[in-house]
Design an enzyme around this catalytic site. Structure first.
Site, PDB file in Angstrom:
ATOM      1  N   THR A  94       0.892  -1.157   0.000  1.00  0.00           N
ATOM      2  CA  THR A  94       0.000   0.000   0.000  1.00  0.00           C
ATOM      3  C   THR A  94       0.927   1.202   0.000  1.00  0.00           C
ATOM      4  O   THR A  94       2.066   1.098   0.439  1.00  0.00           O
ATOM      5  CB  THR A  94      -0.823   0.014   1.309  1.00  0.00           C
ATOM      6  OG1 THR A  94      -1.711  -1.101   1.309  1.00  0.00           O
ATOM      7  CG2 THR A  94      -1.625   1.287   1.503  1.00  0.00           C
ATOM      8  N   GLY A 114      -0.011  -2.808   5.704  1.00  0.00           N
ATOM      9  CA  GLY A 114       0.214  -4.157   6.213  1.00  0.00           C
ATOM     10  C   GLY A 114      -1.093  -4.916   6.283  1.00  0.00           C
ATOM     11  O   GLY A 114      -2.022  -4.635   5.511  1.00  0.00           O
TER      12      GLY A 114
END
Ligand code: ASP
Length: 322
Positions: free
Chosen positions: A171, A223
């Site tokens: 991300t 994460g």
């Protein structure tokens, strides 16, 4: 003024910093920076070229938040539009709503003139096909011969099947404090590779993937999305800063909680999480910190001293001890 980002956001930091110098507000600077990452076909976890869901369809999640107004917005499961962060910014600026998903998010993007296109690159398509052919011996697919498409095989050997969770993650997060001392931040992702269609992670959810409040600071997270959604880590960190924690105290308290509450199926043989969670934090006094459950991660930083990558602190050390 300062900009911070996840390690893959170095070029976002550079552009965001230039935009801040030119007088842009923090949200605008961060969205401009993250747009570069969304455009990069080699970034397999964000925007155009992101890895698709189980059905081979790229579904993007993103959110923005403004620390002065405490307003924010997110879009989730957005297909065919490569700039979900910009769409989320428009949602925040033009409507009273905070979250749009799927068809509704696409309709809103269309109404705002965002172009539609196929987001699945040839490389991502080959990776998806490789995944289908190798994930099980109990389906219709035969594994590819060992010498077919070595680039894809090598990637799976290194990043996917060696990852205990067997999900490719990634991300981009970027946060800034602008000339007016206002915070703004953005998080954008294609989510877990080969996810269930419709799965939404932490990135587009205020408090999970990002949070900003001028009084206390800002935090963004990348994460394992489910672990983060269950703990609203970004909100929790900012709340701890508000109550007087140092950045390190806030990060370690929240990461400890995530580690302690890790569900059984995500623990390794020693009871530790098989996933990572990273936090990128800036306080109201403009200190910054990157923190992660597992070591070896970095935070990108841009300020008057230049642009650089700095090491994150971690909950476990290199030996896997606390
Ligand atoms: N947090 C993202 C998600 O769960 C993935 C990642 O950052 O690795 O969708």
């Amino acid at each position: 003024m300062k900009v911070i980002a996840s390690h893959n956001g170095m070029k976002a930091v550079e552009l965001a910093w230039d935009r801040l110098l030119a007088g842009a507000d923090a949200v605008e600077a961060c969205v401009s920076g993250v747009t570069l990452v969304e455009d990069d076909p080699d970034e397999l976890t964000v925007g155009y070229g992101g890895l698709p869901n189980e059905d081979g369809v790229v579904e993007l999640d993103a959110a923005v938040m403004n620390g002065r107004t405490r307003q924010g917005a997110g879009v989730a499961g957005l297909q065919r539009v490569r700039h979900p962060a910009r769409v989320a910014q428009r949602l925040m600026e033009q409507t009273t709503r905070v979250l749009l998903v799927g068809e509704g998010a696409l309709a809103f993007a269309r109404a705002n003139g965002f172009p539609e296109e196929e987001l699945l690159t040839d490389r991502a398509r080959r990776m998806w096909l490789y995944w289908k052919r190798t994930r099980s011996q109990h389906d219709d697919w035969l594994p590819p011969p060992r010498d077919e498409d070595l680039e894809v095989q090598t990637w799976f050997d290194r990043h996917f099947y060696r990852n205990p969770e067997s999900t490719a993650t990634g991300t981009v997060h970027c946060a800034a404090r602008d000339r007016q001392d206002d915070f703004g931040c953005v998080t954008s992702t294609s989510g877990h590779a080969f996810k269930l269609p419709g799965r939404v992670g932490d990135s587009p959810i205020l408090g999970a993937g990002l949070y900003a409040d001028n009084e206390a600071g800002t935090c963004g997270s990348i994460g394992h999305g489910e672990a983060n959604l269950q703990h609203l880590s970004s909100f929790a960190v900012v709340e701890r800063l508000r109550c007087g924690d140092t950045l390190e105290q806030a990060a370690m308290t929240v990461l400890k909680r995530v580690v302690d509450h890790c569900p059984e199926h995500l623990r390794d043989a020693r009871g530790r999480p098989k996933f990572n969670l990273q936090l990128f934090i800036m306080s109201a006094s403009e200190e910054h910190l990157g923190a992660a459950i597992w070591p070896g991660k970095q935070i990108a930083v841009g300020d008057a001293g230049g642009h650089r990558l700095e090491p994150c602190i971690s909950y476990f050390d290199a030996e896997g001890e606390q």
